[in-house]
Write a protein that holds these residues in place. Structure first.
Motif, short mmCIF file in Angstrom:
data_model
loop_
_atom_site.label_atom_id
_atom_site.label_comp_id
_atom_site.label_asym_id
_atom_site.label_seq_id
_atom_site.Cartn_x
_atom_site.Cartn_y
_atom_site.Cartn_z
N LEU A 101 11.44 -9.45 0.41
CA LEU A 101 11.32 -9.57 -0.82
C LEU A 101 12.82 -9.25 -1.45
O LEU A 101 13.13 -8.40 -1.79
CB LEU A 101 10.66 -8.10 -1.49
N MET A 102 12.93 -10.53 -2.55
CA MET A 102 14.76 -10.30 -3.12
C MET A 102 15.02 -9.55 -3.93
O MET A 102 14.14 -9.14 -4.93
CB MET A 102 15.18 -12.09 -3.18
N ASP A 103 16.16 -9.19 -3.80
CA ASP A 103 16.26 -7.81 -4.97
C ASP A 103 15.80 -6.12 -4.41
O ASP A 103 15.70 -5.63 -5.00
CB ASP A 103 16.65 -8.28 -6.45
N TRP A 104 14.92 -6.18 -3.36
CA TRP A 104 13.67 -5.05 -3.42
C TRP A 104 14.29 -4.68 -1.60
O TRP A 104 15.34 -3.68 -1.60
CB TRP A 104 12.28 -5.19 -3.99
N GLY A 105 13.78 -5.16 -0.91
CA GLY A 105 14.46 -5.11 0.25
C GLY A 105 13.02 -6.23 1.19
O GLY A 105 12.47 -6.30 0.63
N ASN A 106 13.41 -5.26 3.13
CA ASN A 106 11.36 -6.46 3.51
C ASN A 106 10.29 -5.40 2.90
O ASN A 106 10.22 -4.77 3.08
CB ASN A 106 12.12 -5.98 4.82
N ALA A 107 9.31 -6.05 3.93
CA ALA A 107 7.87 -5.98 4.19
C ALA A 107 7.32 -6.35 4.61
O ALA A 107 7.87 -7.55 5.19
CB ALA A 107 7.26 -6.50 2.23
N ILE A 108 5.91 -6.19 5.25
CA ILE A 108 5.60 -6.35 6.71
C ILE A 108 4.34 -6.99 5.94
O ILE A 108 3.29 -6.29 5.28
CB ILE A 108 5.45 -5.10 7.54
N VAL A 109 3.89 -8.37 5.63
CA VAL A 109 2.41 -8.10 5.74
C VAL A 109 0.87 -7.97 6.53
O VAL A 109 1.50 -8.87 7.83
CB VAL A 109 1.82 -10.05 5.57
N LYS A 110 0.78 -7.36 6.37
CA LYS A 110 -0.61 -6.71 7.38
C LYS A 110 -2.07 -7.37 7.28
O LYS A 110 -2.28 -7.43 7.97
CB LYS A 110 -0.98 -5.34 6.92
N GLU A 111 -2.23 -7.91 5.93
CA GLU A 111 -3.60 -8.79 5.88
C GLU A 111 -3.39 -10.25 5.08
O GLU A 111 -2.74 -10.45 3.67
CB GLU A 111 -4.82 -7.79 5.65
N THR A 131 -1.63 -8.32 1.32
CA THR A 131 -1.85 -7.36 1.58
C THR A 131 -0.75 -6.50 2.65
O THR A 131 -0.46 -7.23 3.39
CB THR A 131 -3.06 -5.88 2.21
N GLY A 132 0.49 -5.51 2.16
CA GLY A 132 1.34 -5.49 3.13
C GLY A 132 1.92 -4.20 2.86
O GLY A 132 1.53 -3.55 1.76
N VAL A 133 2.95 -3.63 3.30
CA VAL A 133 3.52 -2.24 3.49
C VAL A 133 5.16 -3.14 3.36
O VAL A 133 5.98 -3.63 4.08
CB VAL A 133 3.96 -1.58 4.60
N LEU A 134 5.82 -1.75 2.80
CA LEU A 134 7.30 -2.26 2.36
C LEU A 134 7.70 -1.54 3.22
O LEU A 134 7.69 -0.90 4.10
CB LEU A 134 7.73 -1.04 1.24
N HIS A 135 8.99 -2.35 4.03
CA HIS A 135 9.69 -1.73 5.76
C HIS A 135 11.18 -1.87 4.62
O HIS A 135 12.10 -2.75 4.84
CB HIS A 135 9.33 -2.17 6.03
N LEU A 136 11.98 -1.22 3.63
CA LEU A 136 13.45 -1.51 3.58
C LEU A 136 14.18 -1.15 4.10
O LEU A 136 15.29 -1.64 4.45
CB LEU A 136 13.38 0.08 2.60
N GLU A 137 13.43 0.00 5.59
CA GLU A 137 14.63 -0.19 6.88
C GLU A 137 14.47 -1.37 7.40
O GLU A 137 15.71 -1.29 8.65
CB GLU A 137 14.41 1.23 7.58
N GLY A 138 13.96 -2.22 7.63
CA GLY A 138 14.66 -3.41 8.23
C GLY A 138 15.42 -4.14 8.07
O GLY A 138 15.89 -4.34 6.59
N SER A 139 16.04 -5.33 8.48
CA SER A 139 17.34 -6.14 7.94
C SER A 139 16.92 -7.28 7.47
O SER A 139 15.71 -7.84 8.21
CB SER A 139 17.64 -6.14 9.22
N VAL A 140 17.53 -7.25 6.44
CA VAL A 140 17.16 -8.93 5.51
C VAL A 140 18.10 -10.31 6.79
O VAL A 140 17.36 -11.11 6.53
CB VAL A 140 17.71 -8.74 4.67
N LYS A 141 18.73 -9.84 7.17
CA LYS A 141 19.42 -10.69 8.52
C LYS A 141 18.46 -11.40 9.53
O LYS A 141 18.51 -12.21 9.91
CB LYS A 141 20.41 -10.48 9.26
N THR A 142 17.24 -10.28 9.72
CA THR A 142 16.71 -10.35 10.89
C THR A 142 15.06 -11.69 10.08
O THR A 142 14.50 -12.48 11.34
CB THR A 142 16.14 -10.05 11.82
N THR A 182 1.12 -1.38 0.30
CA THR A 182 -0.12 -0.10 -0.02
C THR A 182 0.84 1.45 0.35
O THR A 182 0.75 2.40 -0.59
CB THR A 182 -1.08 0.04 1.66
N ASN A 183 2.11 1.05 0.22
CA ASN A 183 2.75 2.25 0.19
C ASN A 183 4.14 2.36 -0.47
O ASN A 183 4.42 3.37 -0.52
CB ASN A 183 3.45 2.34 2.30
N VAL A 184 3.90 1.80 -1.82
CA VAL A 184 4.54 1.65 -2.82
C VAL A 184 3.53 2.67 -3.99
O VAL A 184 2.87 2.74 -4.17
CB VAL A 184 4.77 0.19 -3.85
#
Length: 724
Positions: free
Chosen positions: A589-599, A612-623, A540-542
Motif C-alpha cells: 500500500l503506497m505511502d504506508w507499507g505491506n499488507a496480506i490479503v486474507k479474504e 479483508t487483510g492484515v497490515l504487515h509493515l515488516e514486509g519488504s516492498v521489494k518482494t 483487521t489489525n489496524v
C-alpha cells in the motif's frame, strides 16, 4: 516534357550540382549508370544531353521552382556567367582566390542572382561542398564570412536534400553543422521550482538571416486577427523572437486586419495575450489598417501608371482565366475608365461592388501568382477598428509588401507555403517603388490528426463541437496550455524544428514527451480511486481510530510542499487492482507499507465485493508484485471528474481536396468519476499534478463545494494510447 530514362556519369566524378538541384526541385532521376564518363541524360524519345552544365540548365528550365533559371533573359545570362565561372573552385591553385571573389560579391546579397535560389547557387554551392575537407577548414575560419553565411543558409534551408546528396557522393560526414559565430542562448523561459531561470538554447550557428547586420535587423510577426494563435503561428512568432534577439534588432507585432468579415477586436486581444504567453517581446503594435490611406493612394497611383486596372469579371471566371493564362477583357481599359470604376469601388456602389482592382503583371508567367493578382476588393462589412469608413480593402498580397517596406522591415519571415508568391511580393514592391525586403522562408509546422486552418477551427466553435477557442482539443496556444502543456516545452519543441524549409508532419507524442520531462520533477503527487465499482479493503489489525501523517507532496522535490494523509481501518482501492489480487498475496500500500490479503468476498455472479487483510509493515516492498494506491474511507474525500481527450479527426493527414467533415471523430471527450484525497481541496486552477499510477493532470475547475466535483484534464505523456 520528355521523361529521363537514364542518368549516367563517371563513378569517380559525380555531377554534384545536377544531383543536388534535382533533389531540391523534387525531380526524380532514374537509376545511375556508369556507362558514360560525361554526365548524360537519355530521354524517352532517344535524345541525349551531355555535360554537367547542360543537365543543370535543363533542370533549371523544367523545375517547378520560381526563377530557378532566372526571371528574365538578363538573369538567365547572369546565371550562365556563374556556371562558366564555377569550375574554378575545382582548381587547386585558384580555389582561395575564387572564394575571396565570391565572398566580396555576396557582401550585400542573399543569392548569387536576383532574389531567389537558382542553379547558379547550386553550381557554386556544390563546387564548395565537393572539395570536402578543404572547404570545411576554411568554413571554420573567419576569412570568408559572407560566403560562409550564404553557404550555411542554403545548407540549412535544404538540409534534408543536401545532406542526403553529400552523404552519398561526398562522404558519410554529410554537411556537418554550419560554422559561424559563437552560440547564444536563444530564449529564457520562466518556470517554477528547480527549472526556474533555465533557458532553452539553440546554437546561433544553426541558421542565419541573409545580409543581416547586428543592430539593424527589423522583423515583424503579423497574424491575422481571425482566430486565436495556434501552434503553427507559434513557430513563426518564436523564430521572429529568436532572430530579433540574436541580431539585437527590433520586432514589430502587426495585425494584418484587411478582411473585416473574419476579424474582431476579441481576436486582437487574445492574440496579444497569446504572444505574451509565448514570452515574445515586441517593440510596438501596429495594424495594416493604420496604412489604409497610403495604400489607397498607392493603388490609385499604380492605376495612373498603367500598373493596375479595375476588373468586373466574376470571381470564378477570373480564377479560371488566371489558371489558363487568359487575359481579362478589362485588362486594356483606359486609365480614365479604370479611375471611374475605382471611384465606384471606393463609394461601395452597386457597380463598384461588382469590381476588384488587379495588378497588371504577366498573364503568361508560369508562376500563376504573377498572373494579375487581385489588389483590392469591395466589402461593405464594418471594420472592427475603423467602422464603416471604407468600402474597399486591400488583399494581403498587396498590403504586406507595402507595409513591410514602410515600417522598415529588413527580413520578412514567411512559411514555405508562400514560396510561389515570393516573386509576386518582390514584383509588387518593385512596381510600388519601395525598398526591397528580404524574405526568409521556414517550413510550416504540421501536426498529425490536427487542423490548423482557422476557417476549419471556427467551424468547430460555431457548431458547438468544442467549448471555444481555448478548448483543450484545439491546437491553439490557449487550448494546449489549458490541457497542461508548459510553454517551456512548446518553445523547445518548436525551436528544435529550426527554420528549415523541409515540410514535416510532426507527432504530438514528441511534444508531450518533452512536456513530461519538465513537469515530472516538480509536480506534486496525489491519489485518486475510480468511483465505479471501487472496492473496500478492511485491515483487521489496524486501530479503529484514524490517524494522520504529514508527508511530502513530491518525495524528491521539497518545493512541492506537504500533504496530510489519513490512515484508516478500511480503505478504498480500484476495482481493476482488486481483480489482480490472490488470497494470501502480500501487496504494498503506497505511502504506508505491506499488507496480506486474507479474504476476497464475491457476489453470486463472481464479482468482487470486498477484501479483508492484515497490515504487515515488516514486509519488504521489494518482494511484492502489486503496488497499490488507496484512499481512506472518510467523508473528507473529494469528488473528481477525470477528463481525457482524443483528436478531433480520425485521419493523420488530410489529402488535398479532402474535407475534414468526412473524418470527424465522434468521441473526443471522455469523463470518469473518481474520488481524490482531501488535500485536493486546495488545488488551484491551472495547477499541474500527478495522480499516482494514473498519469498527469491539470486542474481546470478547482474545489468550490462538496457537491461540485473538481475537474482534472489528463495530460498526455507521449506514450499512452487513447482509451477511447
Amino acid at each position: 516534357m520528355e521523361e529521363i530514362r537514364e542518368f549516367s556519369f563517371g563513378a569517380d566524378s559525380p555531377p554534384l550540382s545536377v544531383i543536388a538541384a534535382a533533389k531540391i526541385a523534387s525531380l526524380t532521376l532514374p537509376s545511375v549508370s556508369s556507362s558514360s564518363t560525361i554526365p548524360t541524360f537519355l530521354f524517352s524519345n532517344g535524345l541525349k544531353l551531355h555535360g554537367t552544365y547542360a543537365l543543370l540548365r535543363y533542370i533549371g528550365r523544367v523545375a517547378n521552382i520560381p526563377n530557378f533559371y532566372g526571371q528574365d533573359a538578363f538573369e538567365a545570362c547572369q546565371i550562365d556567367e556563374w556556371l562558366d565561372y564555377s569550375p574554378v573552385l575545382s582548381s587547386g591553385a585558384e580555389f582561395e582566390s575564387a572564394c575571396t571573389y565570391i565572398d566580396s560579391y555576396l557582401q550585400k546579397r542573399t543569392f548569387l542572382v536576383g532574389y531567389n535560389l537558382s542553379i547558379a547557387d547550386m553550381a557554386v554551392w556544390s563546387g564548395l561542398a565537393g572539395t570536402g575537407q578543404r572547404w570545411e577548414s576554411l568554413r571554420k575560419s573567419k576569412k570568408f564570412p559572407n560566403l560562409v553565411r550564404w553557404f550555411n543558409s542554403i545548407s540549412t534551408q535544404y538540409s534534408d536534400s543536401l545532406n542526403e546528396v553529400t552523404s552519398i557522393y561526398v562522404g558519410k560526414r554529410g554537411l556537418g553543422k554550419p560554422v559561424t559565430s559563437k552560440s547564444k542562448e536563444l530564449l529564457a523561459v520562466n518556470g517554477d521550482g528547480p527549472n526556474e531561470g533555465k533557458a532553452n538554447s539553440v546554437s546561433s550557428s544553426e541558421v542565419e538571416l541573409p545580409d543581416a547586420e547586428t543592430g539593424k535587423v527589423c522583423l515583424r510577426f503579423a497574424p491575422e486577427p481571425s482566430g486565436y494563435l495556434h501552434i503553427g503561428h507559434s513557430k513563426a512568432a518564436l523564430l521572429n523572437k529568436y532572430f530579433a534577439e540574436r541580431y539585437q534588432g527590433r520586432l514589430i507585432l502587426r495585425f494584418d486586419d484587411t478582411n473585416p468579415s473574419k476579424e474582431s477586436s476579441d481576436f486582437v486581444d487574445n492574440l496579444i495575450k497569446d504572444v505574451d504567453t509565448l514570452g515574445v517581446k515586441y517593440e510596438t503594435v501596429t495594424h495594416t489598417s493604420d496604412y489604409f490611406p497610403q495604400l489607397m493612394e498607392k493603388a490609385e497611383k499604380m492605376i495612373r501608371q498603367g500598373k493596375a486596372y479595375v476588373d468586373d469579371t466574376p470571381r470564378e471566371q477570373m480564377q479560371k482565366e488566371r489558371m489558363d493564362g487568359i487575359e481579362s477583357k478589362c485588362r486594356n481599359n483606359s486609365v480614365d475608365d479604370n479611375l471611374l470604376l475605382w471611384k465606384e469601388m471606393i463609394s461601395g456602389s452597386e457597380r463598384g461592388l461588382q469590381c476588384c482592382l488587379r495588378g497588371k503583371l504577366d498573364m503568361q508567367d508560369p508562376n500563376k501568382s504573377l498572373r494579375d493578382p487581385v489588389y483590392y476588393r469591395c466589402n461593405p462589412v464594418p471594420h472592427h477598428r475603423i467602422g464603416s469608413k471604407y468600402k474597399i480593402y486591400p488583399t494581403y498580397d498587396f498590403a504586406c509588401p507595402f507595409v513591410d517596406a514602410i515600417e522598415g522591415i529588413t527580413h520578412a519571415l514567411r512559411s514555405s507555403e508562400y514560396h510561389d508568391r515570393n516573386a509576386q511580393y518582390h514584383r509588387i514592391q518593385e512596381d510600388m517603388g519601395v525598398q526591397k525586403v528580404h524574405i526568409y522562408e521556414f517550413s510550416r509546422l504540421n501536426m498529425v490528426y490536427t487542423l490548423l486552418s482557422k476557417r476549419n477551427l471556427k467551424w468547430f466553435v460555431e457548431n458547438g463541437k468544442v467549448d471555444g477557442w481555448d478548448d483543450p482539443r484545439f491546437p491553439t496556444v490557449q487550448g494546449i496550455v489549458r490541457r497542461g502543456l508548459q510553454i517551456e516545452a512548446l518553445v523547445k519543441f518548436i525551436l528544435e524544428q529550426g527554420a528549415s524549409k523541409n515540410l514535416n508532419l510532426m507527432e504530438w507524442d514528441k511534444l508531450w514527451t518533452i512536456n513530461k520531462k519538465i513537469i515530472d520533477p516538480v509536480c506534486p503527487r496525489h491519489t485518486a480511486v475510480i468511483e465505479e465499482r471501487r472496492i473496500l479493503l478492511t485491515l483487521t489489525n489496524v486501530p479503529d481510530k484514524p490517524f494522520v501523517r504529514i508527508i511530502p507532496r513530491h518525495k524528491k522535490y521539497e518545493g512541492a510542499g506537504e500533504k496530510s494523509t489519513t490512515y484508516t481501518k478500511s480503505i478504498w482501492i480500484d476495482h481493476t487492482d482488486a481483480e489482480l489480487i490472490s488470497i494470501n498475496e502480500e501487496v504494498t500500500l503506497m505511502d504506508w507499507g505491506n499488507a496480506i490479503v486474507k479474504e476476497i468476498g464475491k457476489d453470486q455472479d463472481g464479482n468482487i465485493t470486498h477484501l479483508t487483510g492484515v497490515l504487515h509493515l515488516e514486509g519488504s516492498v521489494k518482494t511484492t508484485k502489486l503496488k497499490l494506491t488507496w484512499l481512506p474511507d472518510t467523508a473528507e474525500l473529494v469528488n473528481l471528474v477525470l477528463v481525457d481527450f482524443d483528436y478531433l479527426i480520425t485521419k493523420k493527414k488530410l489529402e488535398e481536396g479532402e474535407s475534414f467533415l468526412d473524418v470527424l471523430n465522434p468521441h473526443t471527450r471522455k469523463e470518469t468519476a473518481a474520488l481524490g484525497d482531501a488535500n485536493m481541496r486546495n488545488l488551484k486552477r491551472g495547477e499541474i499534478l500527478q495522480l499516482e499510477r494514473k498519469g498527469y493532470f491539470r486542474c481546470d475547475v478547482p474545489f468550490v463545494r462538496s457537491s461540485k466535483p473538481v475537474v482534472l484534464f489528463m495530460i498526455p505523456d507521449g506514450r499512452q494510447a487513447t482509451s477511447f
